[in-house]
Design an enzyme around this catalytic site. Structure first.
Site, PDB file in Angstrom:
ATOM      1  NE  ARG A  41      -2.419   1.133   3.484  1.00  0.00           N
ATOM      2  CZ  ARG A  41      -3.562   0.759   3.548  1.00  0.00           C
ATOM      3  NH1 ARG A  41      -4.106  -0.255   3.946  1.00  0.00           N
ATOM      4  NH2 ARG A  41      -4.840   1.398   2.827  1.00  0.00           N
ATOM      5  CG  ASN A  57      -8.968   9.573  27.343  1.00  0.00           C
ATOM      6  OD1 ASN A  57      -9.018  11.219  27.355  1.00  0.00           O
ATOM      7  ND2 ASN A  57      -7.120   9.753  28.716  1.00  0.00           N
ATOM      8  CB  ALA A  58     -13.922  12.029  27.891  1.00  0.00           C
ATOM      9  NE  ARG A  59      -6.186  14.016  29.658  1.00  0.00           N
ATOM     10  CZ  ARG A  59      -5.585  14.499  28.313  1.00  0.00           C
ATOM     11  NH1 ARG A  59      -5.633  15.485  28.234  1.00  0.00           N
ATOM     12  NH2 ARG A  59      -4.392  13.525  28.314  1.00  0.00           N
ATOM     13  CG  HIS A  63      -6.811  17.926  22.604  1.00  0.00           C
ATOM     14  ND1 HIS A  63      -5.926  19.096  22.674  1.00  0.00           N
ATOM     15  CD2 HIS A  63      -5.632  17.694  21.780  1.00  0.00           C
ATOM     16  CE1 HIS A  63      -5.183  19.834  21.820  1.00  0.00           C
ATOM     17  NE2 HIS A  63      -4.572  18.869  21.559  1.00  0.00           N
ATOM     18  NE  ARG A  68      -6.270  17.147  13.481  1.00  0.00           N
ATOM     19  CZ  ARG A  68      -5.487  18.269  13.639  1.00  0.00           C
ATOM     20  NH1 ARG A  68      -5.186  19.685  12.779  1.00  0.00           N
ATOM     21  NH2 ARG A  68      -4.073  17.613  13.991  1.00  0.00           N
TER      22      ARG A  68
END
Length: 128
Positions: A41, A57-59, A63, A68
């Site tokens: 590839r 994770n949620a943190r 971020h 983005r």
């Protein structure tokens, strides 16, 4: 994945399709000779579709969204981030209620404001 700028230009689009077809043939030939797919590839273009798996994770997700979901993010990753944020807001509204581009939360995080903060919240409103 074909950028709109290429898709909307007939001669550029034909050139793009021909190049993609040649690279696909070369990729298939490499795999047939026993080259592992992950090595073959390397011949594919940057815009080739691929599947990825990642964990955050949620943190870290918050971020990621602050960077983005920003207008300055590349359009393709911004679309992925928007969809991920929509799902997170649906599944965990308390944790992600004020998540999104940095400019919406606390001001531009890019150091050079675009002057056009995203009006992203309506994207996540449920239709009546």
């Amino acid at each position: 994945v074909v950028p709109e700028t290429i898709k909307n230009n007939e001669s550029a689009y034909l050139l793009y399709l021909n190049a993609i077809a040649e690279m696909q043939e070369a990729y298939n030939a490499l795999v047939k000779t026993g080259i592992p797919k992950e090595d073959a590839r390397f011949i594919t273009p940057q815009g080739m579709c691929t599947e990825i798996v990642m964990t955050m994770n949620a943190r870290e997700l918050r971020h990621f969204f602050s960077l983005r979901c920003c207008n300055r993010a590349q359009w393709e990753i911004r679309a992925v981030a928007d969809e991920m944020l929509r799902i997170c807001k649906e599944k965990c509204p308390v944790i992600f209620e004020n998540a999104g581009p940095g400019c919406v939360q606390r001001g531009c995080t890019e150091g050079r404001p675009c002057g056009n903060p995203r009006k992203w919240e309506p994207l996540f409103q449920k239709a009546d």
